[in-house]
Design a protein around this motif. Sequence first.
Motif, mmCIF file in Angstrom:
data_model
loop_
_atom_site.group_PDB
_atom_site.id
_atom_site.type_symbol
_atom_site.label_atom_id
_atom_site.label_comp_id
_atom_site.label_asym_id
_atom_site.label_seq_id
_atom_site.Cartn_x
_atom_site.Cartn_y
_atom_site.Cartn_z
ATOM 1 N N ASN A 6 11.309 -0.752 -22.556
ATOM 2 C CA ASN A 6 11.152 -0.541 -23.912
ATOM 3 C C ASN A 6 9.542 -0.738 -24.172
ATOM 4 O OD1 ASN A 6 10.320 -3.147 -24.366
ATOM 5 N ND2 ASN A 6 12.623 -3.603 -24.430
ATOM 6 N N PHE A 7 9.012 -0.118 -25.175
ATOM 7 C CA PHE A 7 7.536 -0.035 -25.663
ATOM 8 C C PHE A 7 6.929 -1.451 -25.687
ATOM 9 C CE2 PHE A 7 3.843 1.175 -28.131
ATOM 10 C CZ PHE A 7 3.266 2.048 -27.396
ATOM 11 N N ALA A 8 7.856 -2.344 -26.152
ATOM 12 C CA ALA A 8 7.314 -3.804 -26.282
ATOM 13 C C ALA A 8 6.897 -4.364 -25.089
ATOM 14 C CB ALA A 8 8.508 -4.526 -27.309
ATOM 15 N N GLU A 9 7.874 -4.175 -24.030
ATOM 16 C CA GLU A 9 7.655 -4.730 -22.862
ATOM 17 C C GLU A 9 6.494 -4.155 -22.253
ATOM 18 O OE1 GLU A 9 8.143 -6.837 -19.324
ATOM 19 O OE2 GLU A 9 8.514 -7.117 -21.215
ATOM 20 N N ARG A 12 3.440 -5.811 -23.870
ATOM 21 C CA ARG A 12 3.283 -7.093 -23.288
ATOM 22 C C ARG A 12 2.792 -7.415 -22.142
ATOM 23 N NH1 ARG A 12 5.676 -10.962 -20.243
ATOM 24 N NH2 ARG A 12 7.012 -9.800 -19.150
ATOM 25 N N VAL A 13 3.062 -6.344 -21.096
ATOM 26 C CA VAL A 13 2.451 -6.240 -19.852
ATOM 27 C C VAL A 13 0.932 -6.157 -19.889
ATOM 28 C CG1 VAL A 13 2.456 -5.398 -17.638
ATOM 29 C CG2 VAL A 13 4.503 -5.847 -18.493
ATOM 30 N N ILE A 14 0.685 -5.029 -20.655
ATOM 31 C CA ILE A 14 -0.837 -4.842 -20.827
ATOM 32 C C ILE A 14 -1.647 -6.107 -21.386
ATOM 33 C CG2 ILE A 14 -2.288 -3.370 -22.064
ATOM 34 C CD1 ILE A 14 -0.499 -0.899 -21.596
ATOM 35 N N ASP A 15 -1.036 -6.680 -22.466
ATOM 36 C CA ASP A 15 -1.874 -7.831 -23.053
ATOM 37 C C ASP A 15 -1.868 -8.860 -22.065
ATOM 38 O OD1 ASP A 15 -1.708 -6.779 -25.587
ATOM 39 O OD2 ASP A 15 0.115 -7.800 -26.362
ATOM 40 N N ALA A 21 -7.502 -10.925 -16.873
ATOM 41 C CA ALA A 21 -8.741 -10.327 -16.379
ATOM 42 C C ALA A 21 -9.926 -11.066 -17.099
ATOM 43 C CB ALA A 21 -8.844 -8.839 -16.774
ATOM 44 N N ARG A 22 -9.675 -11.551 -18.649
ATOM 45 C CA ARG A 22 -10.668 -12.331 -19.231
ATOM 46 C C ARG A 22 -10.625 -13.923 -19.016
ATOM 47 N NH1 ARG A 22 -8.594 -8.847 -23.447
ATOM 48 N NH2 ARG A 22 -7.799 -10.432 -24.201
ATOM 49 N N HIS A 23 -9.751 -14.380 -18.849
ATOM 50 C CA HIS A 23 -9.347 -15.991 -18.703
ATOM 51 C C HIS A 23 -8.910 -16.684 -17.395
ATOM 52 C CE1 HIS A 23 -10.867 -15.897 -23.062
ATOM 53 N NE2 HIS A 23 -9.852 -14.896 -23.085
ATOM 54 N N LYS A 24 -8.508 -16.101 -16.428
ATOM 55 C CA LYS A 24 -8.043 -16.598 -15.510
ATOM 56 C C LYS A 24 -6.893 -17.422 -15.825
ATOM 57 C CE LYS A 24 -12.497 -16.805 -12.633
ATOM 58 N NZ LYS A 24 -13.271 -17.771 -11.897
ATOM 59 N N VAL A 25 -5.695 -16.799 -16.434
ATOM 60 C CA VAL A 25 -4.514 -17.414 -16.771
ATOM 61 C C VAL A 25 -3.478 -16.593 -16.333
ATOM 62 C CG1 VAL A 25 -5.613 -18.670 -18.684
ATOM 63 C CG2 VAL A 25 -4.616 -16.546 -19.347
ATOM 64 N N ALA A 26 -2.460 -16.985 -16.166
ATOM 65 C CA ALA A 26 -0.964 -16.191 -16.046
ATOM 66 C C ALA A 26 -0.266 -16.391 -17.059
ATOM 67 C CB ALA A 26 -0.535 -16.544 -14.566
ATOM 68 N N TRP A 31 7.015 -14.144 -21.571
ATOM 69 C CA TRP A 31 5.825 -14.672 -22.498
ATOM 70 C C TRP A 31 5.636 -13.705 -23.651
ATOM 71 C CZ3 TRP A 31 1.252 -11.816 -23.153
ATOM 72 C CH2 TRP A 31 0.306 -12.369 -23.778
ATOM 73 N N LYS A 32 5.470 -14.205 -24.901
ATOM 74 C CA LYS A 32 4.764 -13.203 -25.956
ATOM 75 C C LYS A 32 3.462 -13.657 -26.311
ATOM 76 C CE LYS A 32 9.766 -12.842 -27.475
ATOM 77 N NZ LYS A 32 10.201 -13.397 -26.302
ATOM 78 N N PRO A 33 2.681 -12.784 -26.966
ATOM 79 C CA PRO A 33 1.265 -13.208 -27.269
ATOM 80 C C PRO A 33 1.442 -14.148 -28.113
ATOM 81 C CG PRO A 33 1.575 -10.699 -27.195
ATOM 82 C CD PRO A 33 2.876 -11.351 -26.967
#
Length: 69
Positions: A6-9, A12-15, A21-26, A31-33
């Motif tokens: 689905n588009f939401a997934e 979510r993966v892109i986010d 890439a920006r913060h060294k977190v997983a 997970w939701k933004p």
Amino acid sequence: MTVGRNFAEILRVIDSIQLNARHKVATPADWKPGEDVIITGAVSDEEAAKAFPGYVTHKPYLRTTKQPV
């Protein structure tokens, strides 16, 4: 196109990828933004204290923090 998503997934993966890439977190499963994230093992405790004040250590290998902005 052969695997349904689905588009939401997809968003979510892109986010999640951009956040990593920006913060060294997983991000954990489902997970939701805006939810807490996991500090990667590549970040020492000293670096984590500077970058993520108030992070929580659940296990020596599992540290979480509020999602960085």
